[in-house]
Design a protein around this motif. Structure first.
Motif, short mmCIF file in Angstrom:
data_model
loop_
_atom_site.label_atom_id
_atom_site.label_comp_id
_atom_site.label_asym_id
_atom_site.label_seq_id
_atom_site.Cartn_x
_atom_site.Cartn_y
_atom_site.Cartn_z
N PHE A 106 7.11 5.16 5.04
CA PHE A 106 6.42 5.49 3.79
C PHE A 106 6.20 6.99 3.63
CE2 PHE A 106 5.40 0.95 3.79
CZ PHE A 106 5.71 0.65 2.47
N ASN A 107 6.12 7.73 4.73
CA ASN A 107 5.99 9.19 4.62
C ASN A 107 7.24 9.84 4.04
OD1 ASN A 107 3.35 9.34 5.52
ND2 ASN A 107 3.92 9.62 7.66
N SER A 109 8.72 8.71 1.45
CA SER A 109 8.53 8.58 -0.01
C SER A 109 9.87 8.63 -0.74
CB SER A 109 7.59 9.66 -0.54
OG SER A 109 6.32 9.53 0.03
N ASP A 110 10.83 7.90 -0.22
CA ASP A 110 12.17 7.83 -0.82
C ASP A 110 12.40 6.39 -1.27
OD1 ASP A 110 14.84 7.75 -1.48
OD2 ASP A 110 15.55 8.76 0.33
N ASP A 169 9.97 7.74 -6.50
CA ASP A 169 9.31 8.13 -5.25
C ASP A 169 7.79 8.20 -5.42
OD1 ASP A 169 11.89 8.36 -4.38
OD2 ASP A 169 11.89 10.55 -4.21
N GLU A 170 7.33 8.68 -6.57
CA GLU A 170 5.89 8.80 -6.80
C GLU A 170 5.22 7.44 -6.87
OE1 GLU A 170 2.45 10.66 -6.84
OE2 GLU A 170 4.37 11.71 -6.67
N MET A 172 6.27 4.82 -5.39
CA MET A 172 6.27 4.31 -4.02
C MET A 172 5.04 4.84 -3.26
SD MET A 172 9.26 4.66 -1.14
CE MET A 172 9.06 3.95 0.49
N LYS A 173 4.70 6.11 -3.46
CA LYS A 173 3.50 6.67 -2.84
C LYS A 173 2.25 5.93 -3.30
CE LYS A 173 5.09 11.49 -2.39
NZ LYS A 173 4.85 12.88 -2.87
N TYR A 176 2.01 2.59 -1.62
CA TYR A 176 1.54 2.68 -0.24
C TYR A 176 0.03 2.88 -0.20
CZ TYR A 176 1.40 3.97 4.71
OH TYR A 176 1.13 4.02 6.06
#
Length: 203
Positions: A106-107, A109-110, A169-170, A172-173, A176
């Protein structure tokens, strides 16, 4: 108007901290089986349709409800848990041992990244879940109970709250972040309504 309830499975061996191998065949603990019985008692209205995923833990959780309402149609949709880690990388791992792999994933962020064989990207996960929701929209049944998984329920919440047809990607953040801010304990019931082509949270 359709009432669609999403219910997380009972406590699994992984939830209880045990080592697991195949992600799809993780069984419930004895506590999880008791939780499944309790959730069946909570469902007082007969559903028109019961939906399961292909994962064992949803079948075991649904069993007491299916026994309570014999003859009710059931089917499997692609609403199984988010497969973000390649299974071969975490065979016989406990959740604690998997945690660094989860954080690394998750870090990144792809939203397009695929960890390996058997894994899916966040975009693929989102597409799979939304496609299944579209299937539910087309059902004739008016009261549907779906036995599913924690991260699936978080994504559905994100989708309904933000009308989220596409992810990046955002997003996905943000998803999480929901893994800590949106609690989905075992056998949590997440009630929704689908009416006039719109999903609403009815929790």
């Amino acid at each position: 108007m359709k009432n669609i309830w999403f219910i997380r499975h009972g406590e699994s061996m992984a939830n209880a901290g045990f080592k697991t191998t195949n992600h799809a065949t993780i069984p419930l603990t004895e506590k999880g089986k008791l939780q499944a019985i309790s959730i069946a008692k909570e469902i007082t209205q007969q559903p028109d349709l019961i939906v399961l995923t292909k994962f064992t833990r949803t079948h075991e959780t649904a069993e007491p409800t299916i026994e309570k309402f014999p003859g009710i149609k059931s089917e499997i949709l692609e609403l199984h848990e988010y497969n973000y880690l390649a299974e071969e990388r975490c065979i016989d791992f406990t959740p604690k041992e998997r945690k660094p792999l989860v954080e690394d994933y998750f870090n990144r962020s792809d939203a397009n990244f695929i960890d390996g064989d058997g894994a899916e990207s966040f975009k693929q996960f989102h597409h799979r879940i939304i496609a299944s929701l579209k299937e539910l929209e087309q059902k004739n049944e008016q009261f549907i109970i779906v036995f599913t998984h924690g991260n699936v329920m978080r994504l559905i919440w994100q989708y309904i709250s933000e009308k989220l047809e596409f992810v990046d990607d955002e997003k996905m953040k943000e998803f999480y972040g929901l893994t800590t801010s949106l609690a989905v304990p075992n056998t949590r019931i997440f009630k929704t309504i689908f009416d006039n082509n719109n999903w609403k949270i009815n929790d």
